[in-house]
Design a protein around this motif. Structure first.
Motif, mmCIF file in Angstrom:
data_model
loop_
_atom_site.group_PDB
_atom_site.id
_atom_site.type_symbol
_atom_site.label_atom_id
_atom_site.label_comp_id
_atom_site.label_asym_id
_atom_site.label_seq_id
_atom_site.Cartn_x
_atom_site.Cartn_y
_atom_site.Cartn_z
ATOM 1 N N ASN A 32 0.898 -1.245 -0.075
ATOM 2 C CA ASN A 32 -0.129 -0.155 0.054
ATOM 3 C C ASN A 32 0.795 1.371 -0.006
ATOM 4 O O ASN A 32 0.529 2.167 -0.781
ATOM 5 N N THR A 33 1.871 1.367 0.854
ATOM 6 C CA THR A 33 2.561 2.480 1.032
ATOM 7 C C THR A 33 4.260 2.003 1.085
ATOM 8 O O THR A 33 4.175 1.011 1.867
ATOM 9 N N MET A 34 4.931 2.689 0.455
ATOM 10 C CA MET A 34 6.597 2.539 0.802
ATOM 11 C C MET A 34 6.984 3.886 0.965
ATOM 12 O O MET A 34 6.520 4.987 0.349
ATOM 13 N N GLY A 35 7.866 3.989 1.967
ATOM 14 C CA GLY A 35 8.548 5.276 2.266
ATOM 15 C C GLY A 35 9.914 5.142 3.078
ATOM 16 O O GLY A 35 10.545 4.132 2.969
ATOM 17 N N TRP A 36 10.559 6.360 3.165
ATOM 18 C CA TRP A 36 11.833 6.521 3.796
ATOM 19 C C TRP A 36 11.482 7.471 5.132
ATOM 20 O O TRP A 36 11.002 8.587 5.002
ATOM 21 N N TYR A 37 12.178 6.971 6.091
ATOM 22 C CA TYR A 37 12.325 7.563 7.276
ATOM 23 C C TYR A 37 13.733 7.945 7.650
ATOM 24 O O TYR A 37 14.672 7.054 7.292
ATOM 25 N N ARG A 38 14.151 8.873 8.487
ATOM 26 C CA ARG A 38 15.567 8.796 8.927
ATOM 27 C C ARG A 38 15.720 9.226 10.384
ATOM 28 O O ARG A 38 14.596 9.834 10.905
ATOM 29 N N GLN A 39 16.690 8.896 11.064
ATOM 30 C CA GLN A 39 17.004 9.234 12.498
ATOM 31 C C GLN A 39 18.496 9.878 12.414
ATOM 32 O O GLN A 39 19.413 9.227 12.156
ATOM 33 N N ALA A 40 18.559 10.931 12.899
ATOM 34 C CA ALA A 40 19.780 11.747 13.183
ATOM 35 C C ALA A 40 20.170 11.278 14.622
ATOM 36 O O ALA A 40 19.204 11.203 15.445
ATOM 37 N N ILE A 69 11.150 10.734 -4.473
ATOM 38 C CA ILE A 69 10.658 9.218 -4.338
ATOM 39 C C ILE A 69 10.063 8.755 -5.493
ATOM 40 O O ILE A 69 9.337 9.280 -6.094
ATOM 41 N N SER A 70 10.344 7.468 -5.854
ATOM 42 C CA SER A 70 9.775 6.879 -6.825
ATOM 43 C C SER A 70 9.684 5.278 -6.620
ATOM 44 O O SER A 70 10.238 4.852 -5.789
ATOM 45 N N ARG A 71 8.878 4.556 -7.427
ATOM 46 C CA ARG A 71 8.539 3.319 -7.056
ATOM 47 C C ARG A 71 8.606 2.469 -8.173
ATOM 48 O O ARG A 71 7.832 3.055 -9.284
ATOM 49 N N ASP A 72 9.065 1.166 -8.158
ATOM 50 C CA ASP A 72 8.992 0.249 -9.341
ATOM 51 C C ASP A 72 7.962 -0.895 -8.772
ATOM 52 O O ASP A 72 8.447 -1.671 -7.906
ATOM 53 N N ASN A 73 6.710 -0.944 -9.246
ATOM 54 C CA ASN A 73 5.820 -2.048 -8.465
ATOM 55 C C ASN A 73 6.156 -3.283 -9.040
ATOM 56 O O ASN A 73 6.108 -4.115 -8.465
ATOM 57 N N ALA A 74 6.581 -3.556 -10.310
ATOM 58 C CA ALA A 74 7.068 -4.953 -10.663
ATOM 59 C C ALA A 74 8.064 -5.525 -9.968
ATOM 60 O O ALA A 74 8.270 -6.669 -9.718
ATOM 61 N N LYS A 75 8.872 -4.576 -9.473
ATOM 62 C CA LYS A 75 10.128 -4.777 -8.476
ATOM 63 C C LYS A 75 9.835 -4.824 -7.155
ATOM 64 O O LYS A 75 10.908 -5.217 -6.341
ATOM 65 N N ASN A 76 8.784 -4.230 -6.712
ATOM 66 C CA ASN A 76 8.577 -3.913 -5.167
ATOM 67 C C ASN A 76 9.663 -3.253 -4.672
ATOM 68 O O ASN A 76 10.145 -3.394 -3.467
ATOM 69 N N THR A 77 10.076 -2.247 -5.322
ATOM 70 C CA THR A 77 11.155 -1.568 -4.745
ATOM 71 C C THR A 77 10.821 0.178 -4.908
ATOM 72 O O THR A 77 10.088 0.352 -5.698
ATOM 73 N N VAL A 78 11.388 0.603 -3.751
ATOM 74 C CA VAL A 78 11.215 2.114 -3.897
ATOM 75 C C VAL A 78 12.699 2.730 -3.642
ATOM 76 O O VAL A 78 13.661 2.304 -3.185
ATOM 77 N N TYR A 79 12.643 3.851 -4.291
ATOM 78 C CA TYR A 79 14.013 4.642 -4.577
ATOM 79 C C TYR A 79 13.854 6.231 -3.942
ATOM 80 O O TYR A 79 12.694 6.584 -3.879
ATOM 81 N N LEU A 80 14.868 6.658 -3.368
ATOM 82 C CA LEU A 80 14.899 7.982 -2.941
ATOM 83 C C LEU A 80 16.191 8.642 -3.605
ATOM 84 O O LEU A 80 17.280 8.471 -3.270
ATOM 85 N N GLU A 88 22.800 18.480 7.605
ATOM 86 C CA GLU A 88 21.560 18.110 8.381
ATOM 87 C C GLU A 88 20.814 17.025 7.767
ATOM 88 O O GLU A 88 19.782 16.597 8.468
ATOM 89 N N ASP A 89 21.101 16.606 6.692
ATOM 90 C CA ASP A 89 20.428 15.496 6.046
ATOM 91 C C ASP A 89 21.159 14.027 6.641
ATOM 92 O O ASP A 89 20.703 12.932 6.394
ATOM 93 N N THR A 90 22.257 14.222 7.329
ATOM 94 C CA THR A 90 22.861 13.001 7.757
ATOM 95 C C THR A 90 21.947 12.081 8.751
ATOM 96 O O THR A 90 21.261 12.823 9.606
ATOM 97 N N GLY A 91 22.293 10.900 8.867
ATOM 98 C CA GLY A 91 21.361 10.164 9.795
ATOM 99 C C GLY A 91 21.273 8.515 9.022
ATOM 100 O O GLY A 91 21.840 8.529 8.077
ATOM 101 N N VAL A 92 20.546 7.806 9.911
ATOM 102 C CA VAL A 92 20.042 6.503 9.453
ATOM 103 C C VAL A 92 18.994 6.593 8.686
ATOM 104 O O VAL A 92 18.000 6.886 9.047
ATOM 105 N N TYR A 93 18.867 6.140 7.369
ATOM 106 C CA TYR A 93 17.584 5.905 6.554
ATOM 107 C C TYR A 93 17.061 4.656 6.503
ATOM 108 O O TYR A 93 17.646 3.838 6.195
ATOM 109 N N PHE A 94 15.514 4.524 7.078
ATOM 110 C CA PHE A 94 15.182 3.276 7.095
ATOM 111 C C PHE A 94 13.973 3.255 6.156
ATOM 112 O O PHE A 94 13.315 4.288 5.920
ATOM 113 N N CYS A 95 13.752 2.021 5.430
ATOM 114 C CA CYS A 95 12.791 2.063 4.464
ATOM 115 C C CYS A 95 11.640 1.468 5.276
ATOM 116 O O CYS A 95 11.747 0.749 6.298
#
Length: 120
Positions: A32-40, A69-80, A88-95
């Motif tokens: 349903n939804t794919m996304g990216w979170y980050r934690q500094a 953000i984009s998504r390839d539904n055929a591959k069940n893959t999301v890109y950022l 300030e973008d530094t951090g751990v990025y979680f899918c």
């Protein structure tokens, strides 16, 4: 179960670019939804961007105009795609994915995280 495997993090200078990928595998009826979170360090995990089936995309205000953000539904893959990166973008990025794993079962899954470090 569903596994999310991230790749693409690393060290980059301010102004540079990185592209993160996250591939989902396992028992998947529908994502349903794919996304990216980050934690500094020392901060709470925050939403960076998400893409929702048939409903578009959401971005944190801090990344609008720089990240895509984009998504390839055929591959069940999301890109950022991350451009004009700043320290300030530094951090751990979680899918993250909200997955229908059975007819009446929807679950939320997380990847293991990938480190993004932006030097000034």
């Amino acid at each position: 179960q569903v596994q999310l495997v991230e790749s693409g993090g690393g060290l980059v200078q301010a102004g540079g670019s990185l592209r993160l990928s996250c591939a989902a595998s396992g028992t998947i009826f529908k994502i349903n939804t794919m996304g990216w979170y980050r934690q500094a360090p020392g901060k709470q995990r925050e939403l960076v961007a998400q893409i929702i089936s048939d409903a578009g995309e959401n971005y944190a205000d801090s990344v609008k105009g720089r990240f895509t953000i984009s998504r390839d539904n055929a591959k069940n893959t999301v890109y950022l795609q991350m451009n004009s990166l700043q320290p300030e973008d530094t951090g751990v990025y979680f899918c993250n994915a909200n997955v229908q794993t059975a007819v009446r079962t929807t679950q939320r899954f997380w990847g293991q995280g990938t480190q993004v470090t932006v030097s000034s």
